[in-house]
Design a protein around this motif. Structure first.
Motif, short mmCIF file in Angstrom:
data_model
loop_
_atom_site.label_atom_id
_atom_site.label_comp_id
_atom_site.label_asym_id
_atom_site.label_seq_id
_atom_site.Cartn_x
_atom_site.Cartn_y
_atom_site.Cartn_z
N GLY A 189 0.86 -1.14 -0.02
CA GLY A 189 0.04 -0.05 -0.01
C GLY A 189 0.83 1.27 0.10
N GLU A 190 2.03 1.14 -0.27
CA GLU A 190 2.99 2.12 0.10
C GLU A 190 2.91 3.28 -1.07
OE1 GLU A 190 5.39 5.01 2.42
OE2 GLU A 190 4.56 3.01 2.84
N ILE A 191 2.90 2.47 -2.31
CA ILE A 191 2.84 3.18 -3.37
C ILE A 191 1.67 3.99 -3.82
CG2 ILE A 191 2.71 3.04 -6.10
CD1 ILE A 191 5.30 2.20 -5.19
N ARG A 192 0.32 3.44 -3.14
CA ARG A 192 -1.00 4.15 -3.36
C ARG A 192 -0.82 5.34 -2.40
NH1 ARG A 192 -6.43 1.20 -1.52
NH2 ARG A 192 -5.29 1.00 0.14
N LYS A 193 -0.06 5.40 -1.13
CA LYS A 193 -0.05 6.32 -0.16
C LYS A 193 0.70 7.57 -0.68
CE LYS A 193 1.41 7.36 4.55
NZ LYS A 193 1.89 8.72 4.13
N SER A 194 1.91 7.22 -1.35
CA SER A 194 2.72 8.17 -1.91
C SER A 194 1.76 9.02 -3.19
CB SER A 194 3.88 7.60 -2.65
OG SER A 194 4.67 7.02 -1.51
N PHE A 195 1.06 8.16 -4.00
CA PHE A 195 0.24 8.74 -4.99
C PHE A 195 -0.60 9.57 -4.09
CE2 PHE A 195 -3.35 8.47 -8.20
CZ PHE A 195 -2.68 8.61 -9.08
N MET A 196 -1.51 9.12 -3.32
CA MET A 196 -2.48 10.13 -2.78
C MET A 196 -1.87 11.22 -2.09
SD MET A 196 -5.24 8.56 -3.57
CE MET A 196 -6.51 9.41 -2.49
N ASP A 197 -0.77 11.20 -1.44
CA ASP A 197 -0.09 12.18 -0.83
C ASP A 197 0.20 13.36 -1.74
OD1 ASP A 197 -0.31 10.96 1.70
OD2 ASP A 197 1.85 10.38 1.73
N ILE A 198 0.80 13.01 -2.97
CA ILE A 198 1.26 13.87 -3.86
C ILE A 198 -0.12 14.56 -4.31
CG2 ILE A 198 2.03 14.30 -6.19
CD1 ILE A 198 4.15 11.97 -5.67
N LEU A 199 -1.20 13.79 -4.81
CA LEU A 199 -2.45 14.38 -5.21
C LEU A 199 -2.98 15.50 -4.15
CD1 LEU A 199 -4.62 11.33 -6.61
CD2 LEU A 199 -3.52 13.27 -7.77
N SER A 200 -2.82 15.16 -2.79
CA SER A 200 -3.39 15.82 -1.59
C SER A 200 -2.45 17.03 -1.67
CB SER A 200 -3.33 15.11 -0.40
OG SER A 200 -3.74 16.13 0.79
N ALA A 201 -1.23 17.04 -1.90
CA ALA A 201 -0.40 18.34 -1.71
C ALA A 201 -0.49 19.18 -3.01
CB ALA A 201 1.32 17.75 -1.99
N LEU A 202 -0.75 18.71 -3.92
CA LEU A 202 -1.18 19.56 -5.31
C LEU A 202 -2.56 20.49 -5.09
CD1 LEU A 202 0.03 17.32 -8.20
CD2 LEU A 202 1.29 19.49 -7.17
N GLY A 203 -3.58 19.86 -4.51
CA GLY A 203 -4.72 20.40 -4.17
C GLY A 203 -5.75 20.19 -5.24
N GLN A 204 -6.99 20.67 -5.02
CA GLN A 204 -8.11 20.48 -5.79
C GLN A 204 -8.06 21.09 -7.03
OE1 GLN A 204 -10.78 18.21 -5.46
NE2 GLN A 204 -9.89 17.48 -3.52
N GLY A 205 -7.53 22.32 -7.26
CA GLY A 205 -7.44 23.00 -8.64
C GLY A 205 -6.40 22.57 -9.62
N ASN A 206 -5.49 21.80 -9.01
CA ASN A 206 -4.51 21.38 -10.12
C ASN A 206 -4.80 20.59 -11.32
OD1 ASN A 206 -2.02 19.48 -10.85
ND2 ASN A 206 -0.94 21.47 -9.66
N PRO A 207 -4.52 20.84 -12.34
CA PRO A 207 -5.11 20.41 -13.60
C PRO A 207 -4.42 18.80 -13.79
CG PRO A 207 -3.65 22.06 -14.28
CD PRO A 207 -4.07 22.21 -12.74
N VAL A 208 -3.12 18.82 -13.25
CA VAL A 208 -2.57 17.68 -13.39
C VAL A 208 -3.14 16.55 -12.20
CG1 VAL A 208 -0.19 16.36 -12.98
CG2 VAL A 208 -0.15 18.60 -14.29
N ALA A 209 -3.13 17.07 -11.03
CA ALA A 209 -3.72 16.40 -10.13
C ALA A 209 -5.17 15.67 -10.48
CB ALA A 209 -3.88 17.10 -8.63
N GLY A 210 -6.05 16.72 -11.01
CA GLY A 210 -7.29 16.22 -11.37
C GLY A 210 -7.34 15.22 -12.33
N LYS A 211 -6.31 15.27 -13.25
CA LYS A 211 -6.21 14.24 -14.25
C LYS A 211 -6.12 12.78 -13.80
CE LYS A 211 -3.03 12.55 -17.63
NZ LYS A 211 -1.63 12.57 -18.18
N TYR A 212 -5.11 12.74 -12.93
CA TYR A 212 -4.70 11.40 -12.20
C TYR A 212 -5.94 11.14 -11.13
CZ TYR A 212 -0.49 11.32 -14.52
OH TYR A 212 0.38 11.07 -15.67
N ARG A 213 -6.43 11.99 -10.39
CA ARG A 213 -7.68 11.74 -9.44
C ARG A 213 -8.76 11.10 -10.15
NH1 ARG A 213 -7.54 16.50 -7.26
NH2 ARG A 213 -6.30 16.16 -5.56
N ARG A 214 -9.15 11.55 -11.37
CA ARG A 214 -10.15 10.97 -11.97
C ARG A 214 -9.88 9.45 -12.67
NH1 ARG A 214 -10.37 16.18 -14.10
NH2 ARG A 214 -8.88 15.78 -16.09
N GLN A 215 -8.44 9.32 -13.11
CA GLN A 215 -8.20 7.98 -13.35
C GLN A 215 -8.07 7.15 -12.09
OE1 GLN A 215 -5.08 9.49 -16.82
NE2 GLN A 215 -4.26 8.17 -15.07
N LEU A 216 -7.79 7.47 -10.94
CA LEU A 216 -7.79 6.61 -9.80
C LEU A 216 -9.30 6.17 -9.24
CD1 LEU A 216 -6.52 5.33 -7.29
CD2 LEU A 216 -6.70 7.57 -6.20
#
Length: 284
Positions: free
Chosen positions: A252-279
């Protein structure tokens, strides 16, 4: 209503107010208490001046109190509205008018809301407030965002808010005529970041991973290093290629790192939005 955009005209200030139209258009409303229609429209005009936020000055002239000024303008009926730009009357209307008609007159002569937002964004950038300027620029029409000066301003904001991937994309499409010293300074900033973002440690991890692409610990470590130097799209892509095949990779460490980066980028970031939708597409 107290406002820097609204003034009461009188003999002492009317020349100064008219001279002010050299910088900011002045809308003079000729009215009098005896003319109910001319008095009733004043609150609407005041609200309009507030909404335009300094794009024009509303000058109210009480023709009963200031008969000499009113006669100089040759006012024949109340209410009368006159728009002055560069010291000259450029438009006007006599008799009762709807607020819509007044707005249509202003639209012909004043900058659009997008142009006002662009002006405000440039002023914010000049005072170092890039994070406040960015949403104003991103909210402009696509047509305006294609202009070279807007692209430069966007790049400046992306660099200052550490959105380097977006800065690089916009900077690659700056028209030749806009490639001035401002442009060269932005290119230099991006190059400095690129040098810092490609540290020997990152290069070493990349080489090690190239030797053993299945090493999940190396992938995780490299992704976190990418994130540290704002190479977030590369970080997320590296982790996503693992997570989409196994949500529990590396316990689960990979998923945690993935989620941590998404969280750090915030809701408005377009790159984070793309990967959040994929998740979400594989979770639900």
């Amino acid at each position: 209503m107290q406002s820097p955009f609204i003034v009461e005209l009188n003999e002492q200030n009317f020349r100064q107010v008219l001279e002010g139209s050299m910088q900011t258009p002045v809308l003079i409303h000729f009215w009098a208490p005896m003319s109910e229609e001319s008095a009733q429209v004043i609150p609407e005009l005041q609200m309009l001046a507030q909404q335009y936020n300094g794009a024009f000055t509303l000058a109210l002239l009480n023709c009963e109190q200031e008969q000499m000024i009113a006669s100089q303008f040759g006012v024949q009926a109340l209410p009368t509205i006159a728009l002055f730009i560069n010291g000259q009357a450029v438009d006007g209307m006599g008799g009762p008018q709807s607020l819509t008609a007044i707005q249509q007159m202003l639209i012909k002569h004043l900058p659009s809301q997008d142009e006002l937002n662009l002006k405000q964004a440039i002023e914010l950038i000049q005072s170092g407030q890039h994070s406040q300027a960015l949403p104003l620029l991103e909210g402009l029409t696509d047509e305006l965002k294609q202009k070279g000066d807007v692209k430069l301003a966007l790049t400046d904001c992306y660099l200052e808010t550490q959105n380097f991937d977006q800065a690089k994309k916009v900077l690659e499409h700056i028209p030749l005529e806009y490639q001035d010293n401002y442009y060269k300074g932005l290119v230099a900033k991006l190059e400095l970041h690129a040098q810092a973002a490609n540290s020997p440690e990152i290069q070493s991890l990349e080489e090690a991973l190239a030797q053993d692409p299945s090493d999940l610990k190396l992938s995780n470590e490299l992704a976190l290093q990418y994130h540290q130097v704002n190479r977030d799209e590369e970080a997320l892509e590296l982790l996503w290629n693992i997570v989409r095949g196994d949500l529990n990779a590396l316990d689960g460490e990979i998923r945690k790192s993935f989620m941590d980066i998404l969280s750090a980028l915030g809701q408005g970031n377009p790159v984070a939005g793309k990967y959040r939708r994929q998740l979400y597409s594989i979770l639900y």
